[in-house]
Write a protein that holds these residues in place. Structure first.
Motif, mmCIF file in Angstrom:
data_model
loop_
_atom_site.group_PDB
_atom_site.id
_atom_site.type_symbol
_atom_site.label_atom_id
_atom_site.label_comp_id
_atom_site.label_asym_id
_atom_site.label_seq_id
_atom_site.Cartn_x
_atom_site.Cartn_y
_atom_site.Cartn_z
ATOM 1 N N ALA A 18 0.831 -1.202 0.000
ATOM 2 C CA ALA A 18 0.000 0.000 0.000
ATOM 3 C C ALA A 18 0.866 1.253 0.000
ATOM 4 C CB ALA A 18 -0.932 -0.004 1.215
ATOM 5 N N ALA A 19 1.917 1.252 0.803
ATOM 6 C CA ALA A 19 2.809 2.415 0.854
ATOM 7 C C ALA A 19 3.537 2.603 -0.474
ATOM 8 C CB ALA A 19 3.813 2.265 2.002
ATOM 9 N N GLU A 20 3.874 1.504 -1.120
ATOM 10 C CA GLU A 20 4.549 1.598 -2.418
ATOM 11 C C GLU A 20 3.607 2.160 -3.485
ATOM 12 O OE1 GLU A 20 6.622 -1.906 -4.417
ATOM 13 O OE2 GLU A 20 7.846 -1.554 -2.620
ATOM 14 N N GLY B 239 2.809 5.921 -2.121
ATOM 15 C CA GLY B 239 3.937 6.786 -1.801
ATOM 16 C C GLY B 239 3.881 7.320 -0.382
ATOM 17 N N TRP B 240 2.952 6.829 0.421
ATOM 18 C CA TRP B 240 2.842 7.258 1.820
ATOM 19 C C TRP B 240 2.180 6.145 2.630
ATOM 20 C CZ3 TRP B 240 -2.112 7.181 3.608
ATOM 21 C CH2 TRP B 240 -3.133 7.285 2.666
ATOM 22 N N GLY B 241 2.227 6.287 3.941
ATOM 23 C CA GLY B 241 1.571 5.340 4.837
ATOM 24 C C GLY B 241 2.564 4.527 5.637
ATOM 25 N N PRO B 242 2.057 3.876 6.678
ATOM 26 C CA PRO B 242 2.923 3.080 7.549
ATOM 27 C C PRO B 242 3.526 1.884 6.823
ATOM 28 C CG PRO B 242 0.735 3.363 8.521
ATOM 29 C CD PRO B 242 0.665 3.878 7.130
ATOM 30 N N VAL B 243 4.749 1.571 7.196
ATOM 31 C CA VAL B 243 5.440 0.374 6.732
ATOM 32 C C VAL B 243 5.999 -0.334 7.963
ATOM 33 C CG1 VAL B 243 6.045 1.339 4.479
ATOM 34 C CG2 VAL B 243 7.630 1.596 6.384
ATOM 35 N N LYS B 244 6.486 -1.542 7.769
ATOM 36 C CA LYS B 244 7.107 -2.248 8.883
ATOM 37 C C LYS B 244 8.415 -1.546 9.229
ATOM 38 C CE LYS B 244 8.898 -6.707 10.384
ATOM 39 N NZ LYS B 244 9.197 -8.093 10.012
ATOM 40 N N ALA C 234 1.224 13.205 15.261
ATOM 41 C CA ALA C 234 0.088 12.316 14.992
ATOM 42 C C ALA C 234 0.501 11.196 14.038
ATOM 43 C CB ALA C 234 -1.088 13.114 14.422
ATOM 44 N N ILE C 235 1.291 11.534 13.025
ATOM 45 C CA ILE C 235 1.774 10.504 12.091
ATOM 46 C C ILE C 235 2.670 9.513 12.820
ATOM 47 C CG2 ILE C 235 3.242 10.099 10.073
ATOM 48 C CD1 ILE C 235 2.058 12.767 8.937
ATOM 49 N N ASP C 236 3.535 10.014 13.712
ATOM 50 C CA ASP C 236 4.366 9.109 14.518
ATOM 51 C C ASP C 236 3.478 8.139 15.304
ATOM 52 O OD1 ASP C 236 6.709 10.318 13.658
ATOM 53 O OD2 ASP C 236 7.012 11.478 15.500
ATOM 54 N N ALA C 237 2.385 8.650 15.855
ATOM 55 C CA ALA C 237 1.465 7.812 16.631
ATOM 56 C C ALA C 237 0.766 6.789 15.738
ATOM 57 C CB ALA C 237 0.437 8.684 17.362
ATOM 58 N N ILE C 238 0.379 7.206 14.533
ATOM 59 C CA ILE C 238 -0.262 6.280 13.596
ATOM 60 C C ILE C 238 0.684 5.127 13.270
ATOM 61 C CG2 ILE C 238 -1.060 6.026 11.204
ATOM 62 C CD1 ILE C 238 -2.159 8.958 11.515
ATOM 63 N N VAL C 239 1.933 5.443 13.002
ATOM 64 C CA VAL C 239 2.920 4.409 12.689
ATOM 65 C C VAL C 239 3.115 3.495 13.897
ATOM 66 C CG1 VAL C 239 5.355 3.965 12.123
ATOM 67 C CG2 VAL C 239 4.070 5.732 10.882
ATOM 68 N N ALA C 240 3.240 4.073 15.074
ATOM 69 C CA ALA C 240 3.424 3.269 16.286
ATOM 70 C C ALA C 240 2.214 2.371 16.530
ATOM 71 C CB ALA C 240 3.670 4.177 17.494
#
Length: 173
Positions: free
Chosen positions: A67-69, A72-77, A132-138
């Motif tokens: 999905a990130a690929e 071009g955005w979004g959480p990854v492992k 907020a993005i840091d929290a989404i990834v976490a």
């Protein structure tokens, strides 16, 4: 096309199940060559492979990477040298990121019209969004790790969440 993280995630997920490319191809109704091309980055990872690993093997990483690929955005492992994906570490880091995000969000007033925001407040708002993005990834890492470690189905958890949103009238079918 450059080999990306999604290609590596597919290969790792397949190898973790002990399947060959041929065996995976039978499972997803694609040719072995197609699987090979996706693992080697010649083709983008297709949604059916992402869905297969999430549903059948409780592995969300392929879908997140794909999905990130695509977007071009979004959480990854998170897989860098400084990352510890043990459930206790992920839980502690998620709490930390949530606290920082809440503090940052509370420090900015968004009641005023966007045209009247001062530059200083705009910078604080941008910082709040980054927190907020840091929290989404976490949170994404937390849910993925807990699902995998404790045997909760990643796919079923998202299906339950979607049903809840529909029941509350937040989304349409």
């Amino acid at each position: 096309m450059k080999r990306g993280r999604a290609a590596d995630a597919v290969k790792a997920a397949r190898q973790a199940t002990g399947m060959t490319q041929q065996q995976l191809s039978f499972e997803i109704y694609e040719s072995r060559e197609s699987v090979s091309h996706q693992e080697n980055g010649r083709y983008r990872v297709q949604p059916n492979i992402s869905k297969y690993f999430a549903e059948k093997h409780n592995n969300p990483w392929v879908a997140l990477e794909a999905a990130a690929e695509y977007t071009g955005w979004g959480p990854v492992k998170l897989d860098g040298d400084a990352v510890d994906l043990h459930r206790a570490s992920v839980t502690m880091k998620t709490r930390e990121e949530l606290t920082e995000a809440l503090e940052a969000i509370e420090s900015v007033c968004v009641a005023n019209h966007p045209r009247s925001i001062r530059e200083f407040d705009k910078q604080r708002l941008e910082e709040a969004m980054m927190q907020a993005i840091d929290a989404i990834v976490a949170l994404t890492q937390y849910v993925a790790v807990i699902c995998m470690d404790y045997g909760f189905s990643w796919w079923k958890m998202w299906q339950k969440h979607r049903a809840k949103l529909q029941a509350k009238g937040f989304i349409r079918q």
